[in-house]
Design a protein around this motif. Structure first.
Motif, PDB file in Angstrom:
ATOM      1  N   THR A 863      54.653  33.841  29.490  1.00 20.85           N
ATOM      2  CA  THR A 863      55.070  32.655  30.265  1.00 20.85           C
ATOM      3  C   THR A 863      54.067  31.694  29.951  1.00 20.85           C
ATOM      4  N   GLY A 864      52.919  31.891  29.661  1.00 20.43           N
ATOM      5  CA  GLY A 864      51.970  30.820  29.347  1.00 20.43           C
ATOM      6  C   GLY A 864      51.902  30.304  27.982  1.00 20.43           C
ATOM      7  N   SER A 866      52.500  28.491  24.740  1.00 19.09           N
ATOM      8  CA  SER A 866      53.410  27.265  24.353  1.00 19.09           C
ATOM      9  C   SER A 866      52.890  26.833  22.762  1.00 19.09           C
ATOM     10  N   ALA A 878      55.490  26.388  30.730  1.00 12.84           N
ATOM     11  CA  ALA A 878      54.396  26.011  31.673  1.00 12.84           C
ATOM     12  C   ALA A 878      54.903  24.404  31.833  1.00 12.84           C
ATOM     13  N   LEU A 889      49.541  26.769  38.593  1.00 10.48           N
ATOM     14  CA  LEU A 889      50.564  27.661  37.759  1.00 10.48           C
ATOM     15  C   LEU A 889      49.724  28.906  37.168  1.00 10.48           C
ATOM     16  N   VAL A 891      50.098  31.782  34.578  1.00 11.91           N
ATOM     17  CA  VAL A 891      50.981  32.497  33.627  1.00 11.91           C
ATOM     18  C   VAL A 891      50.470  33.262  32.655  1.00 11.91           C
ATOM     19  N   MET A 945      46.485  27.467  35.401  1.00 17.03           N
ATOM     20  CA  MET A 945      46.852  26.071  34.896  1.00 17.03           C
ATOM     21  C   MET A 945      46.931  25.181  36.122  1.00 17.03           C
TER      22      MET A 945
END
Length: 948
Positions: A863-864, A866, A878, A889, A891, A945
């Motif tokens: 999920t983190g 990018s 994110a 957040l 992740v 984050m």
């Protein structure tokens, strides 16, 4: 029905104009009294010419009817008018190849009949048609014959049409001065006449020429006056053509969103009129804008589609332009062979056409190919030759662009004297012109040259000018996705000025320019200064209905893809599903861009104040240290800011060294997909191997700055490929970084500042959405633990964990926890997604959420992750959650083990309840899991984050 006599042409024509069907018109003529005459034929012919710009559908119907009437009259003159009318209709529809035999027939018949005036008029129309077929020599020959016939008939008005046609011809040959002279002669001839069509034609064409000559203000004025004239006289089609010209002017001036919005409206009008050529022209313009925005895949696809249209219609000039755009897109996508192939094919077309300017345009791109291949001498020669062609044709912006490339080539050859001469020539070319897309490159190149020669003060001023020009272009783009794309190849100038500032010992200014270059589009989003392409609103237009339908279909396909097993048959189905997904995702992005670019009421772009070092120090606590990395060329620099300290450590290591370690780290993590038996049997070796790579990263990135890390809380602001690193797991041979420090991170200091200053409404009600499947069975265990730790939480599990629950309760939740299967899409980061109970939640959906949560935890795989675009823009889940409103957040960076994750999450919330900060709670949770599972795969994926 009242009987009408065909011997009365006016009455007959008025009646025919009321009937919008060719068969019914024939029936009307058959039932009318009297016999059709030449006068009726001429009247219908004139009416068709008048209708073409206003009502092309009725003109087309009358063109069929005139053939029927000609068969009744059956004389050479009647057939001449009928053939010319059909040719004019086909020409207007840009079916030029189909029109040509009808023009030939009409010319022959009018010549035999000795009708000099009609012969001259037909030849003028045929000349225009030949031009669109790229048969320029024939067109010029026809022009001479037309002038003789019109002089003989003393037809002053139509001589002006001939001048317009000649202006068009020279425009296509890029002989702009000659073109403008012909238009001006035509305009003088038509003064004080009511020839609305010719006046509109001159206005449009003068504007196009003035655009190419970079006389932009005059061009805009000409387009706007022409549009006003066309609307006043009911010439809808021509008004749309003027609008396309206005959109081109917005593009030239860097107003990309406005240009795209107008183009989309114009394209729809042409589609309704079934005008394939003008739809193709709009696509050609869109491809050019997409190139400027760095949306290269889309540019290549749209240019290819338009090329097919123009090839089919026999429009060589436009086909050549589209091939050129395709070649540029392939060049930008690093597909050098495809780029060369398209550019060479386009060049061959323009050589045959005798179009020196477009040959020069293509040679300029071939020069860039040579630069990439380190063939600087060849590149410099091509660029210089192109510049000379552009100067001859009075196209200063293009000439300046070529001179910049020539200067860059000389610079690479370490020949600073000729490089400076070329750059100065480029500067002289641009004097008095607003052409930021060229000038930012020019100022950056001149800055480099001045810096090489030791004139650092001048270099700094030039870099500042380059940044100002580039940011003015960027500021005119209103959509998040497009603004990110735009920056992908334009951030070199920030590196140059940061390097210059550091060389001059001005580290504080250098830090400000580092921040000015990072995550600017995300900052604009968080400050609500920028529209997202995904904001839908309540409007239920057909386009939004189609968007909704595609989203529903994608949900089905995503689910199907994740159900696919490992059999050969399933693998084949997997390929088909991926193709279906790709096709729909592409269409969805296109539709969302259209919706975004046509929206009104854009938020005004604010110029956000970049935080100074002193402001960052004031924001940090006594125990906090912020480390911001930045790359200059291939080397990493570190800016280290404490509550009362500021240091810079230069040249820590190289990108290539970090990339090698990161590759090794990723490979070691991938071994956990080989199954639990393999992992258990090779546990010691796996731990030793990953510690080696984490040790190399620690040696390169932490050891050179370790003495300056005085606090117990570290905030990392990564740059470039460092966004993929688990800083908490960097290893000094005895301890990991997490053993000594609690750790958070942020995309940039400016983003961190926004997150820390965000006002959050305190609420005790939390929201938990959890979807377990066969891949993540321990999610249920995680949920049971959270029920004890979040007693006032709302829990939705399995099929109940739906998107509507997130929308309804997410606005007021204090903490938001989503435990579900997640996927990061490296091929298309915008479609990275979380699997909820009823659908897949991707970036498009998340951008439309409104979250009040002070903390969002995505307890799922990847999920983190990018994609990191130039300008250090992060594109993944994110980004969406930060925009949706959450300031903190948690992740994951890789596919997590759900058993260790359940344990980590339980301890994380226990520590939060005990009053620890988010970063301290995550540290304690990580250390607990690490004690039981020593390998970083289990304890290191989760990062914090934002606000810590």
């Amino acid at each position: 029905m009242v009987s009408v006599s065909l011997s009365n042409p006016e009455e007959s024509l008025a009646a025919l104009a009321q009937i919008r069907d060719a068969a019914l018109q024939r029936a009307f003529i058959s039932n009318a009294t009297g016999t059709p005459t030449h006068v009726l034929i001429e009247s219908i012919s004139t009416k068709i010419r008048e209708l073409l710009p206003r009502d092309p559908d009725l003109a087309q119907i009358l063109a069929e009817t005139i053939f029927y009437v000609a068969s009744l009259v059956d004389t050479p003159v009647a057939w001449a008018y009928a053939n010319r009318s059909r040719a004019q209709v086909l020409y207007t529809m840009r079916k030029s190849a189909d029109a040509e035999p009808f023009f030939n027939q009409a010319v022959e018949l009018f010549a035999k009949a000795g009708l000099s005036g009609e012969l001259g008029r037909t030849l003028v129309a045929q000349m225009d048609n030949l031009m669109y077929l790229s048969r320029y020599t024939e067109a010029l020959s026809v022009a001479g014959r037309a002038r003789s016939a019109l002089d003989k008939a003393n037809d002053i008005q139509y001589i002006s049409r001939l001048e317009i046609a000649l202006g068009n011809l020279y425009y296509r040959l890029n002989k702009y001065s000659e073109s403008l002279a012909h238009y001006d002669r035509a305009q003088k001839t038509l003064e004080n006449t009511d020839d609305f069509l010719a006046i509109a034609s001159i206005g449009l064409n003068r504007a196009y020429v003035l655009t190419e000559m970079n006389r932009f203000d005059e061009a805009v004025q000409s387009f706007e006056l022409t549009k006003e004239h066309c609307e006043k006289h009911g010439m809808t089609l021509w008004a749309a053509i003027a609008d396309r010209g206005i959109s081109q002017m917005h593009f030239r001036r860097g107003n990309y969103s406005t240009a795209l919005r107008i183009l989309e409206q114009v394209r729809r009008k042409h589609e309704e009129l079934n005008d394939a050529r003008r739809v193709g022209l709009c696509d050609m313009d869109r491809a050019e804008i997409y190139l400027e925005l760095n949306l290269f895949d889309d540019a290549a696809s749209i240019a290819g589609r338009a090329h097919e249209t123009f090839e089919r219609l026999g429009n060589k000039y436009e086909a050549g332009k589209c091939l050129t755009y395709q070649g540029i897109a392939e060049f930008k996508l690093l597909n050098d062979k495809d780029a060369e192939k398209a550019l060479v094919a386009a060049r061959a077309i323009f050589v045959i056409e005798g179009n020196d300017v477009w040959v020069a345009v293509i040679d300029l791109w071939r020069a860039q190919l040579l630069i990439r291949q380190q063939q600087f001498s060849g590149a410099q020669e091509l660029a210089q030759r192109s510049a000379e062609v552009f100067e001859k044709q009075q196209a200063p912006a293009r000439a300046a662009n070529a001179r910049v490339l020539s200067a860059q080539s000389w610079l690479e050859l370490e020949e600073t004297a000729p490089a400076l001469r070329e750059a100065q020539k480029a500067l002289d070319e641009l004097e008095g012109y607003h052409a930021p897309w060229v000038s930012y490159q020019l100022y950056n190149t001149l800055g480099r040259l001045k810096e090489v020669n030791g004139a650092t003060a001048e270099a700094e001023q030039l870099y500042l000018k380059a940044i100002e020009q580039m940011e003015s272009l960027r500021g005119n783009i209103r959509l998040d996705e497009m603004r990110m794309s735009f920056g992908r190849d334009k951030y070199q100038v920030y590196e140059n000025i940061v390097n210059l500032k550091l060389t001059r010992g001005d580290a504080r200014s250098a830090f400000q320019f580092v921040e000015r270059s990072k995550s600017r589009t995300l900052i604009d989003l968080l400050e609500k200064n920028l529209e997202t392409v995904w904001d839908a609103g309540p409007d239920e237009s057909p386009r939004l209905q189609r968007i909704r339908k595609i989203r529903e279909e994608l949900n089905i396909f995503y689910s199907r893809l994740n159900e696919v097993g490992s059999t050969a048959r399933a693998a084949a189905a997997d390929t088909v599903t991926k193709e279906e997904i790709s096709r729909r995702e592409h269409e969805l992005v296109e539709l969302l861009r259209e919706v975004g670019s046509e929206k009104s009421g854009w938020a005004t772009l604010q110029s956000m104040k970049i935080p100074q070092v002193e402001e960052v120090q004031a924001m940090l606590g006594p125990d906090e240290v912020l480390i911001e990395y930045y790359t200059i060329a291939d080397r990493f620099q570190a800016f280290i800011i404490g509550h009362q300290t500021f240091d810079v450590v230069q040249d820590l290591t190289t990108k290539s060294a970090v990339r090698t370690s990161l590759k090794g780290l990723t490979f070691q993590l991938s071994k956990f997909h080989l199954g639990p038996v393999y992992v258990q049997n090779h546990a010691a070796h796996l731990l030793g191997a990953i510690q080696y790579h984490l040790g190399e990263l620690h040696r390169n990135l932490i050891e050179p700055i370790h003495s300056k890390l005085k606090g117990r809380s570290l905030i990392f602001v990564p740059h470039s490929l460092l966004h993929y690193l688990p800083f908490q797991a960097l290893y000094d041979g005895a301890e990991y970084l997490i053993d000594s420090f609690d750790i958070a991170r942020a995309p940039s200091v400016s983003v961190l500042k926004i997150c820390r200053e965000k006002k959050i409404q305190k609420t005790e009600q939390d929201l938990v959405l959890a979807v377990a499947d066969e891949m993540t069975p321990y999610i249920n265990e995680e949920v049971e633990a959270l029920r004890e730790l979040l007693p006032k939480g709302l829990f939705f599990v399995g099929s109940e964990a739906r998107e509507d629950k997130l929308r309804r309760y997410g606005q007021t939740a204090g903490k938001l926890h989503i435990a579900a299967h997640g996927i990061f899409r490296a091929d298309n980061p915008m479609f990275s997604s979380l699997k909820l109970g009823d659908s897949w939640l991707n970036l498009f959906d998340i951008f439309n959420l409104q979250l009040g949560a002070e903390l969002t935890v995505l307890s799922a795989c990847e999920t983190g992750m990018s994609a990191v675009w130039e300008g250090d823009e992060l594109l993944g889940l994110a980004r969406g959650f930060l925009y949706a409103g959450t300031p903190s957040l948690v992740v994951s960076l890789w596919t997590v083990n759900d058993r260790s994750t359940a344990q980590l999450m339980r301890r994380f919330y226990e520590e939060l309840q005990a009053g620890r900060s988010k970063s301290q709670a995550l540290q304690e949770a990580v250390l607990t899991v690490k004690a039981e599972y020593p390998h970083p795969y289990y304890w290191a994926p989760f990062i914090l984050m934002g606000k810590s």
